[in-house]
Write an enzyme that holds these catalytic residues in place. Structure first.
Site, PDB file in Angstrom:
ATOM      1  N   GLU A  97     -17.534 -32.995 -84.727  1.00 56.13           N
ATOM      2  CA  GLU A  97     -18.722 -32.998 -85.578  1.00 56.13           C
ATOM      3  C   GLU A  97     -19.514 -34.299 -85.425  1.00 56.13           C
ATOM      4  O   GLU A  97     -20.744 -34.288 -85.371  1.00 56.13           O
ATOM      5  CB  GLU A  97     -18.339 -32.763 -87.036  1.00 56.13           C
ATOM      6  CG  GLU A  97     -17.843 -31.353 -87.296  1.00 56.13           C
ATOM      7  CD  GLU A  97     -18.801 -30.295 -86.740  1.00 56.13           C
ATOM      8  OE1 GLU A  97     -19.997 -30.341 -87.079  1.00 56.13           O
ATOM      9  OE2 GLU A  97     -18.360 -29.426 -85.964  1.00 56.13           O
TER      10      GLU A  97
ATOM     11  N   SER B 296     -18.605 -41.789 -66.837  1.00 53.59           N
ATOM     12  CA  SER B 296     -19.546 -41.014 -67.633  1.00 53.59           C
ATOM     13  C   SER B 296     -19.910 -41.779 -68.916  1.00 53.59           C
ATOM     14  O   SER B 296     -20.487 -42.860 -68.837  1.00 53.59           O
ATOM     15  CB  SER B 296     -18.943 -39.638 -67.926  1.00 53.59           C
ATOM     16  OG  SER B 296     -19.920 -38.721 -68.316  1.00 53.59           O
TER      17      SER B 296
ATOM     18  N   HIS C  31     -18.089 -34.325 -60.735  1.00 53.57           N
ATOM     19  CA  HIS C  31     -18.223 -35.342 -61.785  1.00 53.57           C
ATOM     20  C   HIS C  31     -16.914 -36.062 -62.067  1.00 53.57           C
ATOM     21  O   HIS C  31     -16.898 -37.256 -62.328  1.00 53.57           O
ATOM     22  CB  HIS C  31     -18.744 -34.674 -63.061  1.00 53.57           C
ATOM     23  CG  HIS C  31     -19.054 -35.620 -64.165  1.00 53.57           C
ATOM     24  ND1 HIS C  31     -19.850 -36.739 -63.993  1.00 53.57           N
ATOM     25  CD2 HIS C  31     -18.673 -35.630 -65.470  1.00 53.57           C
ATOM     26  CE1 HIS C  31     -19.952 -37.396 -65.146  1.00 53.57           C
ATOM     27  NE2 HIS C  31     -19.237 -36.745 -66.056  1.00 53.57           N
TER      28      HIS C  31
END
Length: 296
Positions: free
Chosen positions: A215, A119, A275
């Site tokens: 964040e 990924s 996945h």
């Protein structure tokens, strides 16, 4: 023999945010684990593995041990920046993560390696191969494509869900994980995915935090992680894309476009795998990887 290297304590990692020089791709020293033995074939380059978004090197622990035993090659697993035990930074991009891998190779004296990435890690290794082909013996991207897609962009919804989890909870971590799982249920149906994400929930100094730099990932996702960087060259070395038969991240419709970047490419899909195919079908995955590596 397994050797691990973490460059900062976990407590420091959770507190530290470091900004690279704006005009320079400044690499970080990634945390890594090396699987090696006296019986290794020193003539073969090592294998370097990078996990996907929200993952860490320990996700690959069992597979790496087996891959090392099967190939007699050193296997090095890494934590990408803002993941696992690696430093947290404000910036995150495929360009930066490729520089991080290059820096690690230089630090360890590795002149060339076979690269495996799942990924986000797969896109990082693709970019490294295109920019620094002389460092790459072969390339194995796992269930990801360099062709931008809606499915990748939709991962923003997972980030949003994680950011909405209330971590200001008193009680044992089991209670916090249960409440977090309940919060995620309405948006993330798969219990396997929820449990995977919850491996990032940790306790530090009697407070609960995400081990990933959520964040920074949120800030950088749309422009730097959801899209593969524009490139003007190719990687002509042996390349092997492995996808999950039930996944949507490596589409057969994109094969021709992928061949324009990786002309010496082959594709395989593992039936019944999604996945996280390397975790769902480890034996099938290792068989494909070892057969390919034996030919390069």
């Amino acid at each position: 023999m397994i050797k691990s290297k973490s460059f900062l304590s976990l407590t420091c990692l959770l507190k530290e945010t470091r900004r690279p020089l704006s005009a320079k791709l400044e690499p970080i020293k990634m945390s890594y684990t090396s699987y090696e033995s006296a019986a290794d074939d020193g003539r073969k380059p090592p294998i370097i593995i990078m996990h996907g978004l929200f993952g860490c090197k320990s996700n690959w622990n069992s597979l790496s041990k087996t891959l090392h035993n099967m190939t007699h090659r050193k296997v090095i697993t890494v934590d990408a920046r803002n993941h696992g035990d690696s430093p947290h930074t404000l910036e995150q991009s495929y360009q930066l993560m490729a520089e991080d891998v290059k820096f690690l190779m230089e630090d360890l004296g590795v002149k060339k390696a076979s690269l495996i990435g799942h990924s986000m890690g797969g896109r990082t290794m693709m970019y490294l191969a295109v920019i620094y082909p002389e460092l790459v013996e072969s390339l194995i991207p796992v269930d990801i494509s360099p062709i931008n897609s809606k499915e990748v962009s939709d991962i923003q919804s997972v980030i949003d869900v994680l950011r909405g989890v209330n971590l200001e909870v008193n009680g044992p971590i089991s209670k916090v994980r249960k409440l977090a799982d309940e919060h995620m249920k309405s948006s993330i149906e798969s219990p396997v995915l929820r449990q995977f994400l919850l491996t990032n929930l940790i306790e530090v100094n009697q407070k609960y935090k995400w081990r990933i730099n959520l964040e920074s990932i949120n800030i950088n996702f749309k422009n730097n992680l959801a899209v593969f960087p524009p490139i003007e060259s190719t990687y002509d070395g042996q390349t092997y894309f492995i996808g999950g038969g039930d996944s949507v991240f490596l589409k057969p419709a994109d094969h021709e476009a992928i061949k324009q970047i990786f002309p010496s490419v082959k594709f395989d899909y593992i039936p019944g795998a999604g996945h996280w195919l390397h975790a769902e079908k480890p034996h099938e995955f290792l068989k494909l990887v070892t057969q390919f590596l034996a030919t390069v």
